[in-house]
Scaffold this motif. Sequence first.
Motif, PDB file in Angstrom:
ATOM      1  N   GLU A   1      -0.831  -1.977  -2.485  1.00  0.00           N
ATOM      2  CA  GLU A   1      -0.309  -1.645  -3.813  1.00  0.00           C
ATOM      3  C   GLU A   1      -0.267  -2.613  -4.588  1.00  0.00           C
ATOM      4  OE1 GLU A   1       3.296  -2.096  -0.874  1.00  0.00           O
ATOM      5  OE2 GLU A   1       1.244  -1.782  -0.696  1.00  0.00           O
ATOM      6  N   LYS A   2      -0.229  -4.191  -4.137  1.00  0.00           N
ATOM      7  CA  LYS A   2      -0.250  -5.095  -5.107  1.00  0.00           C
ATOM      8  C   LYS A   2      -1.585  -5.701  -5.529  1.00  0.00           C
ATOM      9  CE  LYS A   2       4.142  -6.630  -2.907  1.00  0.00           C
ATOM     10  NZ  LYS A   2       4.860  -7.683  -2.236  1.00  0.00           N
TER      11      LYS A   2
ATOM     12  N   VAL B   1     -14.599   8.854   6.343  1.00  0.00           N
ATOM     13  CA  VAL B   1     -13.956   7.443   6.270  1.00  0.00           C
ATOM     14  C   VAL B   1     -12.498   7.211   7.162  1.00  0.00           C
ATOM     15  CG1 VAL B   1     -13.572   5.302   4.859  1.00  0.00           C
ATOM     16  CG2 VAL B   1     -15.361   6.695   4.373  1.00  0.00           C
ATOM     17  N   LEU B   2     -12.575   6.307   8.221  1.00  0.00           N
ATOM     18  CA  LEU B   2     -11.256   6.065   8.725  1.00  0.00           C
ATOM     19  C   LEU B   2     -11.039   4.834   8.484  1.00  0.00           C
ATOM     20  CD1 LEU B   2     -12.150   7.936  12.132  1.00  0.00           C
ATOM     21  CD2 LEU B   2     -11.271   8.926  10.044  1.00  0.00           C
ATOM     22  N   ILE B   3      -9.777   4.414   8.198  1.00  0.00           N
ATOM     23  CA  ILE B   3      -9.130   2.976   8.131  1.00  0.00           C
ATOM     24  C   ILE B   3      -7.802   2.984   8.925  1.00  0.00           C
ATOM     25  CG2 ILE B   3      -8.551   1.182   6.461  1.00  0.00           C
ATOM     26  CD1 ILE B   3     -10.257   2.753   4.244  1.00  0.00           C
ATOM     27  N   ALA B   4      -7.676   1.661   9.523  1.00  0.00           N
ATOM     28  CA  ALA B   4      -6.564   1.449  10.623  1.00  0.00           C
ATOM     29  C   ALA B   4      -6.266   0.093  10.406  1.00  0.00           C
ATOM     30  CB  ALA B   4      -6.646   1.867  11.766  1.00  0.00           C
TER      31      ALA B   4
ATOM     32  N   PRO C   1      -0.268   2.136   7.497  1.00  0.00           N
ATOM     33  CA  PRO C   1      -0.301   3.588   7.881  1.00  0.00           C
ATOM     34  C   PRO C   1      -1.908   3.925   7.822  1.00  0.00           C
ATOM     35  CG  PRO C   1       0.566   3.560   5.566  1.00  0.00           C
ATOM     36  CD  PRO C   1       0.504   2.307   5.957  1.00  0.00           C
ATOM     37  N   ALA C   2      -2.485   4.894   8.546  1.00  0.00           N
ATOM     38  CA  ALA C   2      -3.861   5.395   8.628  1.00  0.00           C
ATOM     39  C   ALA C   2      -4.184   5.786   7.595  1.00  0.00           C
ATOM     40  CB  ALA C   2      -4.148   6.282   9.902  1.00  0.00           C
ATOM     41  N   VAL C   3      -5.517   5.770   7.092  1.00  0.00           N
ATOM     42  CA  VAL C   3      -6.252   6.446   5.747  1.00  0.00           C
ATOM     43  C   VAL C   3      -7.413   7.229   6.317  1.00  0.00           C
ATOM     44  CG1 VAL C   3      -7.241   5.873   3.806  1.00  0.00           C
ATOM     45  CG2 VAL C   3      -5.340   4.415   4.341  1.00  0.00           C
ATOM     46  N   LEU C   4      -7.628   8.331   5.736  1.00  0.00           N
ATOM     47  CA  LEU C   4      -8.884   9.236   6.098  1.00  0.00           C
ATOM     48  C   LEU C   4      -9.405   9.755   4.691  1.00  0.00           C
ATOM     49  CD1 LEU C   4      -8.893  11.698   8.950  1.00  0.00           C
ATOM     50  CD2 LEU C   4      -9.473  12.532   6.751  1.00  0.00           C
TER      51      LEU C   4
ATOM     52  N   ILE D   1     -16.797   2.181  -2.626  1.00  0.00           N
ATOM     53  CA  ILE D   1     -15.453   2.792  -2.919  1.00  0.00           C
ATOM     54  C   ILE D   1     -14.513   1.802  -2.721  1.00  0.00           C
ATOM     55  CG2 ILE D   1     -16.111   5.340  -2.208  1.00  0.00           C
ATOM     56  CD1 ILE D   1     -14.400   4.863   0.408  1.00  0.00           C
ATOM     57  N   GLU D   2     -13.414   1.822  -3.381  1.00  0.00           N
ATOM     58  CA  GLU D   2     -12.030   1.029  -3.279  1.00  0.00           C
ATOM     59  C   GLU D   2     -10.754   1.893  -2.774  1.00  0.00           C
ATOM     60  OE1 GLU D   2     -10.989  -2.154  -6.188  1.00  0.00           O
ATOM     61  OE2 GLU D   2      -9.304  -1.239  -6.301  1.00  0.00           O
ATOM     62  N   VAL D   3     -10.262   1.398  -1.814  1.00  0.00           N
ATOM     63  CA  VAL D   3      -8.985   2.114  -1.090  1.00  0.00           C
ATOM     64  C   VAL D   3      -7.900   1.405  -1.236  1.00  0.00           C
ATOM     65  CG1 VAL D   3      -8.067   3.460   1.152  1.00  0.00           C
ATOM     66  CG2 VAL D   3     -10.662   3.249   0.394  1.00  0.00           C
ATOM     67  N   THR D   4      -6.979   1.952  -1.741  1.00  0.00           N
ATOM     68  CA  THR D   4      -5.540   1.343  -1.794  1.00  0.00           C
ATOM     69  C   THR D   4      -4.398   1.790  -0.891  1.00  0.00           C
ATOM     70  OG1 THR D   4      -5.872   0.905  -4.066  1.00  0.00           O
ATOM     71  CG2 THR D   4      -3.573   0.552  -3.144  1.00  0.00           C
ATOM     72  N   ILE D   5      -3.848   0.926   0.284  1.00  0.00           N
ATOM     73  CA  ILE D   5      -3.148   1.421   1.266  1.00  0.00           C
ATOM     74  C   ILE D   5      -1.558   0.875   1.089  1.00  0.00           C
ATOM     75  CG2 ILE D   5      -2.600   1.453   3.637  1.00  0.00           C
ATOM     76  CD1 ILE D   5      -5.682   0.800   4.058  1.00  0.00           C
ATOM     77  N   GLU D   6      -0.556   1.768   0.880  1.00  0.00           N
ATOM     78  CA  GLU D   6       0.715   1.191   0.656  1.00  0.00           C
ATOM     79  C   GLU D   6       1.351   0.838   1.899  1.00  0.00           C
ATOM     80  OE1 GLU D   6       4.752   2.792  -1.782  1.00  0.00           O
ATOM     81  OE2 GLU D   6       2.871   3.826  -2.103  1.00  0.00           O
ATOM     82  N   LYS D   7       1.954  -0.256   2.015  1.00  0.00           N
ATOM     83  CA  LYS D   7       2.733  -0.412   3.252  1.00  0.00           C
ATOM     84  C   LYS D   7       4.184   0.271   3.773  1.00  0.00           C
ATOM     85  CE  LYS D   7       2.444  -4.854   4.812  1.00  0.00           C
ATOM     86  NZ  LYS D   7       2.773  -6.133   4.893  1.00  0.00           N
ATOM     87  N   LEU D   8       4.062   0.914   4.822  1.00  0.00           N
ATOM     88  CA  LEU D   8       5.177   1.439   5.169  1.00  0.00           C
ATOM     89  C   LEU D   8       6.087   0.816   6.297  1.00  0.00           C
ATOM     90  CD1 LEU D   8       6.507   4.453   4.787  1.00  0.00           C
ATOM     91  CD2 LEU D   8       5.253   5.304   6.716  1.00  0.00           C
ATOM     92  N   LYS D   9       7.284   0.541   5.987  1.00  0.00           N
ATOM     93  CA  LYS D   9       8.034  -0.473   6.924  1.00  0.00           C
ATOM     94  C   LYS D   9       7.968   0.003   8.428  1.00  0.00           C
ATOM     95  CE  LYS D   9      12.400  -2.814   7.547  1.00  0.00           C
ATOM     96  NZ  LYS D   9      13.813  -2.979   6.879  1.00  0.00           N
ATOM     97  N   GLY D  10       7.635  -0.827   9.225  1.00  0.00           N
ATOM     98  CA  GLY D  10       7.463  -0.396  10.509  1.00  0.00           C
ATOM     99  C   GLY D  10       6.358   0.340  11.139  1.00  0.00           C
ATOM    100  N   SER D  11       5.523   0.525  10.418  1.00  0.00           N
ATOM    101  CA  SER D  11       4.268   1.382  10.627  1.00  0.00           C
ATOM    102  C   SER D  11       3.095   1.033  10.790  1.00  0.00           C
ATOM    103  CB  SER D  11       4.128   2.821   9.808  1.00  0.00           C
ATOM    104  OG  SER D  11       5.346   3.584   9.489  1.00  0.00           O
TER     105      SER D  11
END
Length: 327
Positions: free
Chosen positions: A169-170, A211-214, A219-222, A232-242
Motif C-alpha cells: 500500500e506504500k 493469478v495466485l499470489i502469496a 494475505p493471499a491474492v487471487l 499487471i500491477e497488484v497492490t497488497i495491503e499488509k494485515l497484522k499477523g497474517s
Amino acid sequence: MKNKNYEYDVALSFAGENRAYVEEVANSLRIRGIKVFYDLFEETNLWGKNLYEYLSEIYQNRARYTVLFISGFYNQKLWTNHERVSMQARAFQESREYILPARFDDTEIPGILKTVGYINLKDRSPDEFAGLIEKKLKKDQTFLKSKWSKISTLINPKPFIFTIKVINEKEESIKNAKVVLVANNSTYLEGFSDEKGLAHFIIRTRKLYTVLIAHPEYPAVLFKDINPKEDIEVTIEKLKGSGSVILNKSGETPGIMGRIKPVLKSNNKISLYADNIAIEGGQHQPYDIELNKSIILEDNGGNSIHLTFRFFQGRIALIDYCKHKLS
C-alpha cells in the motif's frame, strides 16, 4: 480490394434510444467469436481520445463491415450522422458492400438509397439478427482467411513475456512473493517476485489464467480470467499477523509443525490430511473443508493457527493463515 486484417469484423452504428436491442446483438456477436466494435465494450479505449477523429478512423478504416441501425432517432443525432459520413467515404472507395442497413422503421437516411438491400428488424430477435451478420461474414473470403490465420496463431503462438508487479500500500516493491498462473485445464506456471517486485513468465499458449499470489507477510491474492497479453500491477495491503502460502500437492504452513495435504474427492469436495496435526480439535481425517471458511489446526507443540483455503484446483492450493480467525 487488398487482403486486409481488420481490427473489427463489424462496427455497430446506432442511436442511443435503440441501445437495448443493439447491446443484445453486440453480446451475441461476441459470444460467437466475432470482433465487434460497440461503444460500451470500448470505454477504456475511448477514454480521453478525440472522439471525432477516433470514430472516423473506426468507421472508415478499421472494421470489415458496419451495421447501420436505421430509425427515426438515428437521423436526429449528430454523432450517428458523423459515423454515417465516415462509412459512406469508405463505401465510395471500395467496390463492394460495406454498409449493412438494418431498419427499425422506414426513416430515410441521406446517402442510403431505398434500393439498397436491408434487414427488417421487426419481429426479429437480436440473436437472430446476430446470426445473419455471422452468415454474411462467413461469405467474405478475407474474413475466413483472417479467422484461419488467427486459429493458426492460437495453435502455434509466438512466446512472449508476461510480467506481474507486486507492491504494498506504500507502493514499495514486495520481494519473494510466490506467483502462480493456473489455466482452466489445471496446468500452471510458477515464479517469485524479484527485488523490484517483478515476476516474469514466458507464455507459450494463449489461455486465460487465474493469478495466485502469496507471501509470508501478506494475505493471499487471487484474480480470475486474466489475459496475459498485458502486464499487471497488484497492490497488497499488509494485515497484522497474517500471511499466505501456495502449496503444490502438499507442504508446510509457517507457525505450525507438520505437513498438510489437500485432495479433491470424487464428489468435488475438498478434503484435508494433516501429518501430526489436529484439525478442529481432533476431527477424523480426511476432513472436509470449504473455500473461504476458516478451520483451526494445532500441532504437537500446542501451536495453533487459523487456515482458510482461498483456491484449490488440480494440485495447487492458495491458503491464508493467521493466529486469529480470518473472515
